[in-house]
Every structure is written in C-alpha cells, then in structure tokens.
Scaffold this active site. Sequence first.
Site, PDB file in Angstrom:
ATOM      1  N   CYS A   1       0.290  -0.219   2.262  1.00 35.44           N
ATOM      2  CA  CYS A   1      -0.630   0.649   2.964  1.00 35.44           C
ATOM      3  C   CYS A   1       0.075   1.764   3.722  1.00 35.44           C
ATOM      4  CB  CYS A   1      -1.399  -0.143   4.028  1.00 35.44           C
ATOM      5  SG  CYS A   1      -2.113  -1.656   3.436  1.00 35.44           S
TER       6      CYS A   1
ATOM      7  N   GLY B   1      -1.158   3.969  -0.954  1.00 37.12           N
ATOM      8  CA  GLY B   1      -2.278   3.072  -1.234  1.00 37.12           C
ATOM      9  C   GLY B   1      -3.466   3.840  -1.750  1.00 37.12           C
TER      10      GLY B   1
ATOM     11  N   ASN C   1       0.057  -1.782   8.344  1.00 41.89           N
ATOM     12  CA  ASN C   1       0.854  -1.634   7.148  1.00 41.89           C
ATOM     13  C   ASN C   1       1.918  -2.714   7.219  1.00 41.89           C
ATOM     14  OD1 ASN C   1       2.364  -0.792   4.968  1.00 41.89           O
ATOM     15  ND2 ASN C   1       3.455   0.771   6.145  1.00 41.89           N
ATOM     16  N   GLY C   2       1.938  -3.576   6.217  1.00 41.14           N
ATOM     17  CA  GLY C   2       2.950  -4.621   6.229  1.00 41.14           C
ATOM     18  C   GLY C   2       2.371  -5.956   5.826  1.00 41.14           C
TER      19      GLY C   2
ATOM     20  N   TYR D   1      12.190   4.563  -3.099  1.00 40.55           N
ATOM     21  CA  TYR D   1      11.036   4.659  -3.980  1.00 40.55           C
ATOM     22  C   TYR D   1       9.727   5.033  -3.295  1.00 40.55           C
ATOM     23  CZ  TYR D   1       7.348   2.944  -7.100  1.00 40.55           C
ATOM     24  OH  TYR D   1       6.231   2.834  -7.855  1.00 40.55           O
TER      25      TYR D   1
END
Lengths: 473, 473, 473, 473
Positions: free
Chosen positions: D14, D40, D115-116, D255
């Site tokens: 996310c 996302g 996020n995570g 990435y």
Amino acid sequence: MRHESVFDELKEECGVFGVVSHPEAAQLTYYGLHALQHRGQESAGIVTTDGYSFRHHRQMGLVNEAFNGEILERIAGPTAIGHVRYSTTGDSMLTNAQPLIFQSAAIGQLALATNGNLVNSERLKRELEMQGSIFQTTSDTEVIAHLIAKSRKPTLEEKVKEALAQLKGAYALLILTNDALFVAQDPHGLRPLSMGLLGDSYVFSSETCAFDVVGAEFVRAVEPGELLVLDGKGMRSVRFAEPARRAVCSFEYIYFARPDSDIDGINVHLARKRLGKQLFQEAPAEADVVTGVPDSSTSAAIGFAEAAGIPYELGLIKNRYVGRTFIQPSQSLREQGVKMKLSAVRKVVQGKRVVMIDDSIVRGTTSRHIVNLLREAGAEEVHVRISSPPVKFPCFYGIDTADRKQLIAADHSVEEIREMIGADSLAFLSPKGMIEAVGRSDSHPLRGHCLACFDGNYPTETEAESVLEGQAR
Amino acid sequence: MRHESVFDELKEECGVFGVVSHPEAAQLTYYGLHALQHRGQESAGIVTTDGYSFRHHRQMGLVNEAFNGEILERIAGPTAIGHVRYSTTGDSMLTNAQPLIFQSAAIGQLALATNGNLVNSERLKRELEMQGSIFQTTSDTEVIAHLIAKSRKPTLEEKVKEALAQLKGAYALLILTNDALFVAQDPHGLRPLSMGLLGDSYVFSSETCAFDVVGAEFVRAVEPGELLVLDGKGMRSVRFAEPARRAVCSFEYIYFARPDSDIDGINVHLARKRLGKQLFQEAPAEADVVTGVPDSSTSAAIGFAEAAGIPYELGLIKNRYVGRTFIQPSQSLREQGVKMKLSAVRKVVQGKRVVMIDDSIVRGTTSRHIVNLLREAGAEEVHVRISSPPVKFPCFYGIDTADRKQLIAADHSVEEIREMIGADSLAFLSPKGMIEAVGRSDSHPLRGHCLACFDGNYPTETEAESVLEGQAR
Amino acid sequence: MRHESVFDELKEECGVFGVVSHPEAAQLTYYGLHALQHRGQESAGIVTTDGYSFRHHRQMGLVNEAFNGEILERIAGPTAIGHVRYSTTGDSMLTNAQPLIFQSAAIGQLALATNGNLVNSERLKRELEMQGSIFQTTSDTEVIAHLIAKSRKPTLEEKVKEALAQLKGAYALLILTNDALFVAQDPHGLRPLSMGLLGDSYVFSSETCAFDVVGAEFVRAVEPGELLVLDGKGMRSVRFAEPARRAVCSFEYIYFARPDSDIDGINVHLARKRLGKQLFQEAPAEADVVTGVPDSSTSAAIGFAEAAGIPYELGLIKNRYVGRTFIQPSQSLREQGVKMKLSAVRKVVQGKRVVMIDDSIVRGTTSRHIVNLLREAGAEEVHVRISSPPVKFPCFYGIDTADRKQLIAADHSVEEIREMIGADSLAFLSPKGMIEAVGRSDSHPLRGHCLACFDGNYPTETEAESVLEGQAR
Amino acid sequence: MRHESVFDELKEECGVFGVVSHPEAAQLTYYGLHALQHRGQESAGIVTTDGYSFRHHRQMGLVNEAFNGEILERIAGPTAIGHVRYSTTGDSMLTNAQPLIFQSAAIGQLALATNGNLVNSERLKRELEMQGSIFQTTSDTEVIAHLIAKSRKPTLEEKVKEALAQLKGAYALLILTNDALFVAQDPHGLRPLSMGLLGDSYVFSSETCAFDVVGAEFVRAVEPGELLVLDGKGMRSVRFAEPARRAVCSFEYIYFARPDSDIDGINVHLARKRLGKQLFQEAPAEADVVTGVPDSSTSAAIGFAEAAGIPYELGLIKNRYVGRTFIQPSQSLREQGVKMKLSAVRKVVQGKRVVMIDDSIVRGTTSRHIVNLLREAGAEEVHVRISSPPVKFPCFYGIDTADRKQLIAADHSVEEIREMIGADSLAFLSPKGMIEAVGRSDSHPLRGHCLACFDGNYPTETEAESVLEGQAR
C-alpha cells in the site's frame, strides 16, 4: 395491465406520444410515455426539436429507468415525440428503439415513432435495397423513412403522402422534422390515436389516459387514412388514402388499453364491466365467489359479480415485484409447488364454488395453471368465464399472438378446451355479445371492430397470403 | 401493497424468512423473500450455511434485482435465512443490509435477520462501546450480536438467551450459526412470525403468504417470548422471557400484510373486507359508487360496497411503473395538472357521489390529493371512509410514522380533518369496531392488538420516555 | 506511445487488423488490436464471419475493457477484422465505432474497417443523399459502403473497385463479407498496412508490432492503389488506381508507430535513435544530462545522448495511471504547483545543464510546460531539441493537428518559439536530415515521405481547397 | 513501476498520504494518492474531517476510477488521509479498503491507513475476540483500532501509544480523528514515511514523489518508533518504543519506489543507476547491446550500459494497455507464440549479444520467459544481470513474495538458475555491492537495510516462528 406477467400470452407493440409547441414538451412527453408504459416496456425514447435541430435520448428499459432529470434537461425543446416499445426476448435491440432518427441532404432531419405493424414491409425493403438503399435496423419504421427519402415529390408533405400510400397494415404514426409534425393513421384505424389540447398546444397519444396525466383535454380521434400536418401555419388535415371499413382492434377494449382510457368515447373499465355483465347473461354459473385474474380481468369480474349477485373476492393475488430478471424455479421446486407470481388465497376459495374470470385464452397454458392454483387452494368447483370470443386466427397488426398452431381455440372445441384446462365449466363471450357490450356507436353493429383474430376476416387485402405465411412458420 | 407509492405515509421495517435442512434452501429463501417484498424494498440478503461456513449475498434493491441464478448457485446451502429491508431516503446503506454477519473466536460465525425495532438499543450500544466494543453499522441488530459476543455464559444458547433478555421492543428474529438456527419473538409478539413445514424442513416467515409461494404448510405462530433452537438434535422451544400481554400490531391487518397472508389464523383480505363492512355499519353514506385507493384499500372497499349495495368501481387507477427514480413534475407542470401515479377515471366518477375508502390517514396530504383528483374528474360528492381509527401517537416498534407533530389526528378533530382534506363527509372506524371486525380469538376483545398508535398505550415499559423523546425530536 | 497524455498535441485516427481462415481468428484479432491500442483508445470492435453470417462486438473503451472471454467466445469465427478508434472529446459515439456493418439485398453483409481520412467524403455523401440514401453515422467509412451499394456493376469485386476509384485521401481499408476479405490502400500509401502470414493464414495489420504479438511473419506491405481479394480461390491482387508518388506519413516514424514496429522494413526505434543522432549532428549542445519526454521521445534521446557522449537520464517521469477521468487540479492548486502527469526528477536535473528531447512541437504549450517543470526542479539550462522539422501546415489525412492558426511554427521563427517556450536554446531537425536518418530506400531522397505538414505539398489534388477550408475554420 | 504487469513476481501492500489543515486537503490527497498509485491498484480511499465529523469515499479500482470531481466536492474538508491498496486475486474486498473507519462512545471517530504488515496480528485478534470484540474485516489494521478502543488509558494519545506498543511488524501508520492526526512508524522503520510542508500545512506520504506532485517541500523522514501528534496545539513528537536497528526495506530502492522518489535523501533513479554500474563492475559481459526489462529495470540498465560503454537499446517493449481484465491467450495460441504484454524488438536484438538487466528473480518464470522472447527474436547470446542479490527467504513485512518453496534461489545455485532460465550467463549483485551502491549514509554499511529476504536475518523477534509458519504453509 398485466403486461409484465411471466405467463402473458398476448403482447403488443408500442405506444406513441407527441406535443407541439409547449415550453416543457420533453417533460410532458416523459409523463405521457409513463402513462403508456403498459403498452411497451422494452425501450423508451424521446426526440425534441427547437426548430433548428434534434435532441434525443433512447434507452432500453422503462421510462423512469431510461430518463432522469439531467437527461430531460439536456433534451429540452418545445416540440417532442416519444415512444415506448414492448419487451422482446432477443438480444439488446437498442438500435430498434424508437423514435428512429434519419437525416439527409434531401429530407433534412426526420424522427419517426410508430405503433402497429406493416404487412408489406419486407417486400418494400427488398425493393429499396435493390436500388442501393442500406437499412440500419430491422424495424418496419425505417422502411417509411427510406420511402420518404427516395420520393421525387417536391415537398416533404407530398413525399410523406406518397410514402404512406405504399404502406399496408396497422399504424399510428408520428413524424417529426425541424419544421413540422406529421400525424397519421392507417386507412382502417386499427390502432387508437387521439388528439388532445393542452392550453394552445396539440398533443397526440395512443391512449387518452396520457391526456389525463398531463392535464390535456381530449379533442377527437385521428381518423383512418388521415394525415395531420402541424407546422408554422397551424394544423391542417389531408387524406393520403380513402378511409376504409373502420376496424379498431377489439383487444384494445378487452385487454390492452388502460381502464381509465376512453377509445372513441367509450371508457375501457366500463366497457369491460359490461363485458362481464354480458358474460353472465350468456353463461351464468352457480357459485359462491367470483374472482378475476389480476389485473386485466378485474373490471369484467366485478361486472360479472354484480350481475350475478355473487360476492367479488380477491381469490388470486399477483406479486407486484416480478421483474425482468426474475429467476424461474428449478424443476424440483416447481414440483414442490413453488409459485412465482400468482397466488390463490386459500381462505377465500377453500371449499367454495369459484367463478374465475379471464379476458382471453390464447394457448391455454395460463388458464390451466390458474385453475390448478385454485384447486390446490381448496376450491370445490372452478367455472371459467372468458370475456372475449375464442382466438382462432393470428394477428398481423402488431399483437404478438402465437402462430396459428399454438392457438388452442383454432383446433379445439370449447368442451375440449375445458377439459384441457381442467375447469368444471367454461364459456366464452359471443362476438355479438362482445360488440354490443362494448357499445361502439356505429349504426351497423358488426362494423367498427377488427375481429380478424376471432373470425379470420382481415381488413387489409394481404390477409390471405399472410395467413398462409403464418401457417407455414 | 401500495408500498412503492410516492405518497405513502406509512413505512415498515422488514421481512424475514428462513429454511432449515432443505437441499434448495437458498432458492426457497429467494422465493420467500420475493413474497415478502412488500415489507421492504431497500435491500435484500441471504446467508446460507453448509454446517461449516457461511455463504452470503446482500445488495441494495429488490429481491429479483439483488439476486440472479449465478449468485443463488454460488450461495447454495442446506440452511438459509434471508431478509428484505424497507427503502430509506438516505445514502447507500449497504452496510446496514441484513442478514448481518459476525464472526469471532468466541462465538464463531453468526448471521442475524430481524424485523422490528428495539427501544433500548441506543443505551445498550453506549454501554457496550464504553467497554471497548466497536460497532460497524447503525442497525439495532448489531447490538444483539455484541451482547451475545460479550456474554460470559458457557453455551451459545445461553448467550443468546442472556442477550435477548436485555432487549426491549418489537422483533421477530432469526440467528443462524453453522450448527443451529435460533428463532425468537419479542415478549409482546408485536411483529408476526410463523412456522411452517415443507416436507421435513422447517421454514419461518414474517408472513404466511411466503409459505403458499414455496409450497409449505402453516404449523403455528412463534409465541411471544419464545426461543426456538433448531440444531442436530431437532427443534426445541425454550423461554427467554415471560410472555406478556399479547399485542400484535393492528396495522399488519389494516395495511402491511399481503391480502393472502393469515395472521394468527385470520386471513388479511377477509379481515379487511370485514373492516369495510363494519365501516359501512358505523358510517354509511348515500352514494352512487364506491372506490378504494389502490391497492391496499381494495378489500375494504369491496366489503363496504357489498354491505351498502352500491357498485364497486375502479374510480382510481394506479400506474404500476412508478419506480425509485421517477422524476417529479416541475412546479409549473404540477399546476397544469400533471399527475404522477394515481389517476381518477373521469367516466366512472363524473357527476357521481363517490365513497372513497382508504386504510388510514397519517399526515392527511395524500387524502387531500386524492379527494382533489376525484373532484377534478367531476365527482359531485366525495365521502371519505377510513378503515381504521385515527392515528394519534407515534410508533416505536418499526413503523415509520411521522413524529407526533405531523400526525394530523393528534391535534385535529374529525371535522377539522374533513375540512382539511376537502371531503363532503369523513368517518373513521372505531377501535372497538376494528377489533371486532378483525375477529382475533382472544376471549377479551381489547386484548391481542397493539393499539398504541391509536390510544398511546404502549405495551413496553419505555413508552413514556419514548413518547417524550419522540416529541422532543 | 504517449497517446494517453493529457497534453498530447497530435492524435491519430485508428488501427486495423484482420485474419483470414484461422480457427481462433477472433482471439488473434483481439491480441492484434491490443498491440495497436496506441493508435486509438476511444472504441474497439471485431466482426467475424463463419462464411454464413457475421458476429460482432463493438464498444467504447480500450480493447481489454471492450472484450472479455465470454464475448470472444460468442463472436468466434474463422475470419475476422477489427478496429481501434482514437479518443475524441465529444459525446458517446458508439454508432461511429468500427468495423461498421451494412447489409442489403443488393450486397449482402459488409463490414468495413478503415484507418485514415477521406478528403472528398462530404461531397460524395451529399450526392448520395440527394439520390435518396440515408446515412446513419458521421463516419467517412459509411460513404464507401453506400458507394458499393449504389454501384450497378455486376460483381462485388467490381462494385468495390468502382467505389474505391471515387475516393480521395488516405486510407488503409479492410472490407469483410461472408465470402471474401478485401484489403486496399490509397494510391499514395499514406497510412501503413502490412501483410503477414501465420501458418497458412494471411493477417493484415496497420503495424508490424501486431505480427510479433500474434506470432505471424511479415510478408510485405500492401501497395499504394492495390486491392487484395481473399476468397475461396485464394488471394489475388488487382489495381483500382495507378500507383501515385509514394508518400508515407513522416509522423508514423517520428511519433505514432510503436518502437518495435517496422515500416517498409525500417524499425521505428532505430529510426528514432538515428533521428536523435542526426539531431546532435545538426544541433549539438553543451550539457550535463540528456533526457527525453516519455515515452515517445525516449529513443531519440538515447540516440542524441550516445552521439553526444552525455549521460542519458530519467529526468522526466510520467505517471502511468492517468486515465480518461482524471480530475484536473483547481486553479489555486495549479498555482501551488500541483502536477498531474509528468514530474521532473529534482536530484537528476538540479544544477545541471539539461538537453530535453521531444519529437515535435505543435502548439508549443506542452514544451513550455516541460521546460518550466525542469527549471522548477533546478535545471540550470534547458536546451530543447526536436527530432522533427517545424509543423507548419494542417494534416488532412487523419492526424488531428490543430488548424493552421494554432500551429506555432506556422507564424513564428525558431527564435520566437524558443522565447515562447522559455528554453535556453532550441533546434529542430531539418527535413533533409529527417529523411536521411529514417533511411527509406527510395533512390530519390525526397520521395517516399508525405511532408505536407512541414512544407504544404499535399499529395492529393484537393490540397489547395482543403488548406483554404482549413484556414477558414 | 511495472506493478500492473501480468508476470510480476513481487507485490507490495500500500501507500498512505495525509494533509493537515489545508483548504483543499481532499484534492491534494487525491493527487498524492495518484502519485502513489504504483504502490497499490486494488482500491483507493480518502477520509476527511472538518473537526466535527468525517466524510469519506472508498472504492475498488485506481484513484482516478474511484474518485471524480463530484465525490471530491462531497468529501471536501481541511484535514485528510488517504490510502491505495494493492491488487489481490480474491473476491471484491471493498470492506478491506482503507482508510478503515471506526466509531464508538469510548474513542469517537477514528480512521486508519496503514502500509505494511503486522506479524502478530492473528494472536492479538484472537485475544480480543475472546474478550467479546467483533471484527468486521480481515485487515491487520482493524486490530489497531480494537486495541485503542479497549485501552483503559485516560487520553486518546495514551491509548494509541499503548496500542502501538503491542504491535510487531512493519507499518507506516496514519490515524485521523476529528481533533488530531497521529502519524507513526514501526520501531525498525521498515516502510518509508516522509514528512513534508506545503505552505503551513504538514503533509505525510509513503514516498516523496507525492510531495513533488502537490508542490510540498520534503522536511524529514518519520523516525522508527516515533509517534507524531498533530492537533490544535501544533505538532509534537513522542516515542512509543525504543528505536531499534534501522532496517529500511532494500526492495524499496531496487523495485518498489518511483524513480523520482528520494528515500532518506537518496534518489531512487540514481541509486538504481549506481546498482547497474556496480553490477557491471562485479559481473561485466561482452555484448553488443544492453536492454532493461521495462519499466523497473530501465535505470539499472542505463547505468550498466554507461559503465560498460555498450549502447543501451529498447530491446523489450511493454504494452501500456494491459489492464486488469486482460484475456490470457488459449494454450494453442500461446504455443503459436501469442504474446501478451512484452515484446522483444527483432531489429534491435537480431544477431546481437544482449545484456538483459532485471531487478530481481523470484520464481524465475518471468526471466525464463524474457530470455526466450529475446532468443526467438534472434538474439545470439543473452546475458542476464540482476541488480539485487538472490531472494532466498520470504518477507513478512508486506511484500507478497511467494512462500519459500517457490523462491528459486532458496534451493538452487546461480548456475542452476542460469540453466533453468536459459541464459548464456547470469549474475546477481552482491549484498555488499548493493548496499554500497545505494549509498545510505549510516556509518556502518551493513546497518540501515532490511536484508531478511536475502539472508534470513529478520529484524523483529518473531522471525523464527514466522519462517517456520511460512515453510509449513
């Protein structure tokens, strides 16, 4: 108004509505179409003009699904025509949704809305195509546009007259241009089309119930073979054909029209009530309760009950919420007795002798189903009375009856039908009784109705070949 | 069944349906909910279990819009509960669509479907939140789930009983787990809930009309304060509360229930017809025709007409196709007389003295509108007869009446109301006459009905504070 | 491939793809169209035939939005043509979505897919309408169908030849019937159209990148003025016009075509890289980094960087997810510097002398925007190099350039443009340099390209009047 | 930015974005989320507060699909948080779309965006449920809300601190109330979270690229174990945990992050270019062209090419229009060579020795596919160079790597992998080389990165059991 039924056996083509020179013509047409919704639920469309160009919206679905305030705003304009189309089982047919719109350097913009069916459209289309015309729809109505576009007459009015003169069949027709509205009815007057007045604005509608909804006054019916031209010079009536034997579709009274519409001055609810009374006169029954198949037979059932002095009851209840996507029960559930749409009321019919009034029998499957419902709910006797004569011949004028092989009355006697539907007794109304009960004012009682589906006498000349085609199908 | 009306004045909460151990439980629930559609059109939902886990689908809209064959296939399972919810004006409330589903390590999976209204839900919710619970919906029903989850009792049955004992209000309740179905009714039995049998499978429904549709036999009503537990060991009945004074909602007979439903063995159509007869006894009228406001007043109107010996006519016609997105006419069109949904039939009422039967008057605006329609269509006299007593108090048990200030009968005499709606005469049914006409079998005639909206005697203890709250609103 | 850009200044018409006699023709066409998606994003359509009748699907949106597995299944058939259409700002134009389908008794079923633009379509349409033809779309392509339908020649092949002989303009054309596929290119060969072979099946595509995607081998380009007929007798080539001066659109190399396509045997990426090298030869710059405007200028920028020995960097980043419904920032947010789609990378350009390569300047607004982005991110100098000559004349062959008044290079010198876009230096590629860098094999270097937008020499005769019309707009 | 790829092998969770006290906070959040879209694509959501109550919108799909101008208008408010969620393969998971919203009498309204990934969420959830809590989603994030609601601490700030102290795992977290915004990062700082300033308004974002888009200045990173409280009294920083060994996820550089983002002051594009240069130092190759797998390997490939003095070419072209509903080719078409998304450019690679740069190898299938594409297009040699070390261990902090059995490098040597993917040579970057090339400023070079997927040293204590669980899966 049982048109959304999953077991309907009769389907009609359409309804049309038009308004000339009214500041809210698009909205009025919306309400008018809404009042005509029972005549067609597949698609709805409105085209307006402000004298310079068209605005339009057409969509699959009901009037209130197809339109919203924003769309009506966008297509606002002082003159409008609209159309509702009946529901087919085929693929999306949005390209067939009316009013159809055409445009060319020769004829300008043209929008057409029709109710009815041409019997010679295939032949006319083939001839036009061999001369290089390309059709975009499978609709009869497009033929009319091509005939107008091909006409070499100098004025649009003459082009329209020349085109209409080539048509055979039943039609109530509205043609809108940026300069004029043309209104026409076929030479036999098979489909109803009425003129009304709303303030200074002329309105036209397939049924008068739409006049009540928009607050218009009924003026008169459009006459068979009449072409009305409404333009900057006012309204004038011209003839494109000699008026033929008047032959309004009997089923408009029996089944199609809304009970609050008048056709040629005769109210449909009251006519149906008289059909019910006449039916009792011709075929009384010893019984405890009278019930009608909702909604189209309610009026006739009340009439029958009043004449018979038998209580009228809600012996059958219809679920109002059956829609287009309703799921049919599986075979096993059907056998367990899952019902979809119509319920018999046990406490009303149990142990009772029931008169069940319906407006017609086409294939007979519906009648058998309803008789069965009543018996399962405990009815001791079921006497079926039909407020129309037996349907023995197919219709070529816009009613989607089965072809002749499927018409139960084409090949079976009343007694055979009674046995097939499982009733204790069965009677149909006589043609003569039907005509008298409706009470059209024509001096000769057999005139004035199209009785082709009862007696095979088709008002247009092509009937013979059509029947043969029909049988070959 | 006039619930989709644009001028409805009464709205109810919901309908519930459940099936235990039937191979096609999901499909049966679909048909059952469809038969209960008149109780709620906002959303529909079904949860099934195969004994291991739930499958479910919930969606805004009608049952046949929310479900299709593919969805029913996907949620197939031998035990199912379903719910229809009534239409609100607010935002999308999909999160409130029932059955609500909950899941935790403490209670496993739980689905709840309720019809009714709790009067102490706000207080219970506040208490739970102060202990750390988080609510996801604004639905009463979630309170029940949290009470169950918080209970320290060892078994789920005892947790459910403990939770139910804390509730006050009206509810018919289905709770599904992967092991059992719990069925409960509030201690006053305010909302109907019936048990039926389809082969070996128990079914439960808010109304018996759904039993007819799925082919089930009626067994008995669920009793006030009763908790039924259906699990691997069969069905057993336990009590979570002492049964209180029986008090079924009167409006179920008068208005909500389908005519083909029976409540406590009394058919609704026939009860309404008796209401009409009783109404004639109490308040006859000299008139030429009797008409009912479709559809909910049709039965009462027929009863009145039969008792009076006056013809029953379709003097008012309802357009079946008014949907949720119908566009209201602009002010100028309204003034021109554009009508939306209901039409008076001129040929039926013109020059006539008309008795107009309606089931209730709440705010009075609808009645005034209809009287006006009849007059515009030429009715000479309009005599309004209402097949229920005046509504003077708000309902706290699931009927969305206006608050007290909007109830026209709260502050006005019958004569004042007559004048406000423009009728030539007006009469309501007496409470006593209503009770007798319905004919519930309780030995004491005043028992058995909730009459709170007529007389302010609320069956639950919280009525006083509730009324005060209601007035404060 | 920057066609979805919100600041694009050039737009092209379409892409076409066809497959003959392959069991999975519909699926292959889907993948082929997907590879041509950069040529048009408004609508996508496929028509197939099994030799007896057509199946088709057309829809607004991208190929993978318009089609799914079920649809491809439904329209499966051994011969197929498809089309992607570029995005317009107007209303829904589904009726213009190609392939267009026509049908008549005279010509049977006909589906047409074209890429390009006719310059005499208005005149042809007017003539046809005055003879009674009715058009349904505003597409050039319908004119071709009507010309075929009107032709009095005895065979369809001759009808097609007669129709094509009347057309002026740029077109790559596929015509499908139930018996044959016709493939044609205009006499100047303005738009690319290539023939490939997949096993025994011929395939046709606007660009060769689609051949790679479907696994086909490139065979040859369709020639100017050539008509290929593929039917039961195999493929044969006939001529409907004398081949004229070959004039492939220069912008296919510069901008439109995918880098992995070859046009007349020349790879587009490598051609663009040579354009960048040539640009450095003609207009070198003292700088620290070279960056290209993604994605269409990437190849040219790499070429420039390699020739210059300056590092190529991602100094500008494009957000891949800008779609058709992206919301533009409000004025106040724009002033605060909210960026929509393109970002300059501060750490890359800060304090650097930057060469910014773009493929073209049309109105100049985009270039000014990008120069500004780079300066805001800290670039010390911005040297703009354009890998094509200045665009001074409008295109009438399918590229949606602005009209002449909007072309910045029509009225301004290079120095004026430099100042307007705020660059430290600006240079365009010379026409001669462009032609040499592309390296088309024609012996005479000025032949083979349409350079009309650079020099006003239009290959078709109507250019003069067209330019005048263009200026009048 | 190749996250929409059909052959992606890595997926992240996310992105979060927040704005405090700005008149156009909702719109800014829209643009911010749009810049984070690559993190996302499953769903997008925004919650705003005006200090009194929340407004929100959450929907499946991309940011510009989920929102339009009308929605942004409706949810306008001065403080906002937003979230984008990555695409899963499961059913509609709208209930999991963030920000999640909770409300109770104990804590008021609460919105959370994270996020995570928590590694102890299952255990925490089970404990909460046994105490009577009911969870509505399957999201980790809901656990945090319940911990806060259950906390007996007197103030919300203390409740939040108590809740955070119980969490283990990776998270960047925004919690919005009507009075305050709480911003927190896990004690290891695994996921990036930066603070910026836009005028006087603080903004927070998973990546700095969103700051550039909205015109904000970068201030600093949120620190590991830091809790920021922004309320009426301004901003203050408190600690809920001792900061642990700093361990930012290496794959953010390799990435995930956008090339124009900076992480801890290091630009991602430039870091990747250095990774490419370092890769050449460690594993040079004799070759004619260098190409990268678009888009994520472009920067590394340019770096490699520059270091090697070999031309960088577009040897692989990605189709930009592959969407979520793209139809996979049938088996037979796949065998015929139908390609979906990536094409090799024949003219670029034919007869050439090609260095193909990719950012990682997870399962190896993608690499094999690409090597094969290049060979089919005529590449003579294919030398694969990977700009990261071999991935040997699963990630528990939010990256959706395969489980350990699917990680090709877990069980195979480099030589084995080379053979499996069919390359002529293969080399990975060394961990040490990677760390040096990225160039994080920590004095000890091995500190600062999470290298768990390369070496199995998980920063949180639960790693051992997690790996075991991972292997058991």
